[in-house]
Structure formats: C-alpha cells, structure tokens
Design an enzyme around this catalytic site. Structure first.
Site, PDB file in Angstrom:
ATOM      1  N   PHE A 126       8.907  11.202   0.142  1.00 46.32           N
ATOM      2  CA  PHE A 126       8.482  10.486   1.350  1.00 46.32           C
ATOM      3  C   PHE A 126       9.480  10.786   2.485  1.00 46.32           C
ATOM      4  O   PHE A 126      10.682  10.853   2.251  1.00 46.32           O
ATOM      5  CB  PHE A 126       8.456   8.992   1.035  1.00 46.32           C
ATOM      6  CG  PHE A 126       7.760   8.155   2.061  1.00 46.32           C
ATOM      7  CD1 PHE A 126       6.377   8.034   2.066  1.00 46.32           C
ATOM      8  CD2 PHE A 126       8.489   7.478   3.023  1.00 46.32           C
ATOM      9  CE1 PHE A 126       5.737   7.254   3.015  1.00 46.32           C
ATOM     10  CE2 PHE A 126       7.848   6.699   3.980  1.00 46.32           C
ATOM     11  CZ  PHE A 126       6.472   6.586   3.974  1.00 46.32           C
ATOM     12  N   ASP A 203      12.981   5.704  -5.975  1.00 47.58           N
ATOM     13  CA  ASP A 203      12.168   4.994  -4.998  1.00 47.58           C
ATOM     14  C   ASP A 203      10.882   4.562  -5.708  1.00 47.58           C
ATOM     15  O   ASP A 203      10.125   5.415  -6.194  1.00 47.58           O
ATOM     16  CB  ASP A 203      11.868   5.923  -3.806  1.00 47.58           C
ATOM     17  CG  ASP A 203      11.101   5.213  -2.697  1.00 47.58           C
ATOM     18  OD1 ASP A 203      10.329   4.279  -3.009  1.00 47.58           O
ATOM     19  OD2 ASP A 203      11.257   5.604  -1.524  1.00 47.58           O
ATOM     20  N   TYR A 228       4.955  -4.438   0.340  1.00 48.74           N
ATOM     21  CA  TYR A 228       3.701  -4.600   1.094  1.00 48.74           C
ATOM     22  C   TYR A 228       2.581  -3.708   0.585  1.00 48.74           C
ATOM     23  O   TYR A 228       1.471  -3.756   1.098  1.00 48.74           O
ATOM     24  CB  TYR A 228       3.919  -4.377   2.600  1.00 48.74           C
ATOM     25  CG  TYR A 228       4.638  -3.089   2.962  1.00 48.74           C
ATOM     26  CD1 TYR A 228       3.965  -1.883   2.975  1.00 48.74           C
ATOM     27  CD2 TYR A 228       5.982  -3.101   3.291  1.00 48.74           C
ATOM     28  CE1 TYR A 228       4.624  -0.707   3.304  1.00 48.74           C
ATOM     29  CE2 TYR A 228       6.650  -1.941   3.615  1.00 48.74           C
ATOM     30  CZ  TYR A 228       5.971  -0.740   3.618  1.00 48.74           C
ATOM     31  OH  TYR A 228       6.627   0.419   3.941  1.00 48.74           O
ATOM     32  N   LYS A 229       2.873  -2.873  -0.430  1.00 50.04           N
ATOM     33  CA  LYS A 229       1.813  -2.018  -0.981  1.00 50.04           C
ATOM     34  C   LYS A 229       1.129  -2.774  -2.117  1.00 50.04           C
ATOM     35  O   LYS A 229       0.431  -3.742  -1.848  1.00 50.04           O
ATOM     36  CB  LYS A 229       2.417  -0.678  -1.381  1.00 50.04           C
ATOM     37  CG  LYS A 229       2.872   0.089  -0.131  1.00 50.04           C
ATOM     38  CD  LYS A 229       3.607   1.380  -0.418  1.00 50.04           C
ATOM     39  CE  LYS A 229       3.995   2.024   0.920  1.00 50.04           C
ATOM     40  NZ  LYS A 229       4.986   3.090   0.787  1.00 50.04           N
ATOM     41  N   ARG A 377      -6.209   9.997   0.816  1.00 51.58           N
ATOM     42  CA  ARG A 377      -5.720   9.288  -0.362  1.00 51.58           C
ATOM     43  C   ARG A 377      -6.625   8.108  -0.685  1.00 51.58           C
ATOM     44  O   ARG A 377      -6.933   7.299   0.181  1.00 51.58           O
ATOM     45  CB  ARG A 377      -4.292   8.767  -0.136  1.00 51.58           C
ATOM     46  CG  ARG A 377      -3.264   9.846  -0.078  1.00 51.58           C
ATOM     47  CD  ARG A 377      -1.871   9.273  -0.166  1.00 51.58           C
ATOM     48  NE  ARG A 377      -1.704   8.127   0.732  1.00 51.58           N
ATOM     49  CZ  ARG A 377      -0.582   7.419   0.798  1.00 51.58           C
ATOM     50  NH1 ARG A 377       0.437   7.699   0.008  1.00 51.58           N
ATOM     51  NH2 ARG A 377      -0.490   6.428   1.652  1.00 51.58           N
TER      52      ARG A 377
END
Ligand SMILES: *Cc1c(COP(=O)(O)O)cnc(C)c1O
Length: 402
Positions: A126, A203, A228-229, A377
C-alpha cells in the site's frame, strides 16, 4: 458450484447479521462491494454514539478521563487482540492513524537494531507503507531493499529469504495485499526475518476482521492496522498497534507525548515512558471515534472470526464463479489467487478501461472500488453482504460491458 444466490443465502449461517447494519429505506445502493474500504455502520453504533454524547460526554465531562477514557486505548486494544488478532493482553493499543503508527513502529524498530541499515519492503505494498519507509530511510540514512512482487499475487517467503541478511533491521509487508488480495505466509516470513536477526512488522489493514490472525503464535514483532474497513469503525476511525511484550523494554517509539508518559498528569520535566503498551500512545486518544469499535467487536466476537472467514472464502469464490461465467467472455480477468486459502477477503477484476466503468456502476447503485491499473475490487464484507448483493452487482457490471 451453483450460481443461484438464494441457495447460498439460505445456507449462510451468518445471513442474519445483515439486519444489524443500517441500510436506509430509500437507499440508492443495490450492491455495496466495498466493505474492504469502508464498512457499513451498525444500528448499535448509532445508539452507542448517541448515548455517549448525551450521557457520557455531556454528563461526565472532564471526569470521563478518570472514569475510563484513559484506559480505552488499552482496554479496546486488548479486546481487539483477543477477538481478532490472537494477541494476549498488554500488547495492543488503539490510537492515531495507520500511517502514523507505521511511522512510530518502523522508526522504533530500526532504532532498536543499531548497526543495521537496511529495510525490506515490496513494490506492491500500500502506498502509505512505502512512502513512510521512504521518509524514514531518507532521515535515518537507511537503504530500502525492494522486493518486486507480482501484482496478481504478492510476497513469497523465498523472495524474502533471498534479500535478508545481517544488514537487515526490519521487514514490512501486508498480510493481505490491497490489490490482488494475496494472503501472505506471515509465520514463515517472520521466521525468515528472525533467522537473520531482523524484526518483522505486518500491516493488517486488509485482513483484520476478515482473516484469522495469530500474532502471538506467529511470533510477530510489530503490527498495525485500521478499524474502518472490516471492523466498521467509520470514516477515519483510529488505528491499532501491536508490539510484542518481550520487546516493550527495548523498542521505543519516537513520538514522546504526554499521554505515553509514566505519569501523564504529573506534567513533570523529562519524558519517562509508561510501562508496557501505553508507551505507544503519544497524545490525547480519539475517544469519540473509538465508540463504534465497542459495537463492532461485540458483533465479531459473537459471530466468530472462523465463521467470518468461512463465509468470506465462499462469497469471494462465488464472485469469481460469476466472473468466470459472465465476465470472462467480455474480456475481464480475475487477478486474485484462485485458491481461497491464499486469498484474503476481496477479489480484483481487471479489464482495460475499467476506470471509466466506475461512474456508470455508481449511477446504477453498484459500489465496488477502483485501483490502478484497470482494477475493480470486489470486497464483500462477510457480515453485511449477501450472495444476492454480489449477484446483483456483477449482473449490472455484465450488462454495462455487454
Ligand atoms: C487502508 C490501508 C491503510 C490506510 O492508512 P491510513 O493511515 O488509515 O490512511 C494503510 N495500509 C494498508 C495496507 C491499507 O489497506
């Protein structure tokens, strides 16, 4: 595999959890496939936020800090550790953002390995992970060792084995690759890092709440992730950091703030770190933004991460089966591992020109997300997404392409 979504939904033991989420009656969304970017809110979250503001904040005011807020980063960290991270108490805090925590932990790790000047990372991690390490390397005079990963897969142990040596201070990778969904072999890569005396940091943004994690058992040194995912904490909800207990005396994060001090309210001269995980905290924790986590961790604890993973594997396999049947003939390629045990919670589809398909999809109430280059995605959050929702979304995509 049957492509009938109703058969799948009828057999889904987690189907009932969808009712615990807020889905407005007038919702213009017919298929939300971006749970890996921003989870949906829970009904309980709205209640808890309201209660917190009206009763706890308004009622307790400053006394809230002595009642319990000072402990929230640690108590919520411990709860997260037990529900989702496989981490015993005293090693996890909720604080800051993932980016800031990557900086704090990576800087702490390289400082704890003096004389070693290399950090290993991969080209497809990322962006924020790569950028933060670039910044640390620039300021600390370190050399970045880049592993070139296949964007349709991800980091392999053999690639790590071939680049680490006694110059390596730290390796940092993602558990689930944000583009392909590749699930890394954390225990094996961590073991390889340790075999040369380096520290291993992971991560977990794209795995936490979707893939079972066993940080203690895997021997991981440091980890970060966001809430928050798949944890549905809401836009910008705080991140978490894990520092293995046996490293807490020797690994010191670089932002020495008063909230990580041994005695915050003595306000004395000179920084003295608090014992244990509290020293990972810098300034005043985002208490308000931690409220939703209570509801989400209760739900995840009840559903169980193994059941969540089981549904996640089924629903992503279902998405791939639909893509094979409907979209492959239209030039769409699945660029995620076909083996569900090597894949996290999302699936990436690729076709030249996909950047232009996003707007028409949104206009028809279908929300996946887009990642360069040409990647759509599909991230069906297991607790809030039905097979029917995946079926509807991909059918719209098929019709737009056809
Ligand atoms: C989402 C995500 C981040 C986000 O970092 P923020 O500081 O919250 O913006 C970082 N790393 C990975 C792998 C992610 O998926």
């Amino acid at each position: 595999m049957t492509l009938d979504p109703y058969a799948w939904d009828a057999a889904d033991p987690l189907a009932g959890y969808r009712d615990q989420f807020i889905t407005p009656d007038d919702a213009d969304v017919i298929s939300y496939l971006d749970g890996n970017s921003l989870g949906r809110p829970l009904k309980r979250t709205a209640e808890l936020m309201d209660e917190f503001i009206r009763e706890t904040w308004a009622g307790r005011l400053i006394r809230g800090w002595t009642d319990e807020w000072m402990e929230w980063p640690l108590t919520l960290g411990d709860r997260l550790g037990s529900v989702a991270l496989g981490a015993a108490g005293g090693q996890t805090v909720v604080a800051d953002s993932t980016t800031v925590l990557i900086y704090k932990l990576a800087r702490a790790a390289v400082d704890a390995r003096p004389g070693r000047n290399r950090v290993v990372l991969d080209t497809d991690n990322f962006p924020t992970d790569r950028y933060v390490l670039e910044g640390i390397a620039a300021s600390q005079g370190l050399e970045l060792v880049w592993v070139r990963t296949d964007p349709g897969e991800g980091i392999h142990p053999s690639q790590v084995e071939s680049v680490v040596d006694e110059r390596t201070a730290l390796v940092l990778f993602s558990h689930v690759a944000y583009r392909s969904g590749w699930l890394a072999d954390v225990p094996e890569i961590t073991r390889i890092a340790h075999s040369v005396g380096a520290l291993a940091m992971w991560d977990l943004c794209h795995s936490v709440g979707s893939v079972p994690i066993s940080l203690d058992e895997w021997g991981v040194d440091l980890a970060v992730g966001c809430t928050y995912k798949y944890l549905n904490g809401g836009p910008g909800s705080p991140a978490f950091a894990y520092l293995a207990g046996h490293l807490q005396d020797s690994v010191r994060q670089p932002i020495w703030g008063w909230m990580g001090h041994r005695a915050s309210f003595e306000m004395g001269p000179g920084y003295e770190p608090a014992p244990g995980a509290r020293a990972l905290i810098s300034g005043t924790p985002p208490i308000l933004a931690m409220v939703p986590l209570h509801a989400n961790l209760d739900m995840l604890a009840e559903a169980g991460i193994l059941a969540v993973r089981d549904k996640s594997q089924k629903i992503t396999s279902y998405a791939i089966a639909l893509a094979d049947e409907w979209l492959k003939p239209l030039g769409v390629e699945v660029v995620s591992p076909p083996d569900p045990s090597r894949r996290g919670g999302h699936v990436t589809l690729r076709r030249p020109g996909f950047a232009e398909i996003l707007e028409p999809l949104w206009a028809k109430g279908v929300i996946p997300d887009y990642r360069q280059p040409d990647g759509l995605r599909i991230g069906p959050a297991p607790l809030s997404t039905s097979f029917d929702e995946v079926h509807r979304g991909l059918a719209v995509l098929r019709d737009l392409l056809g």
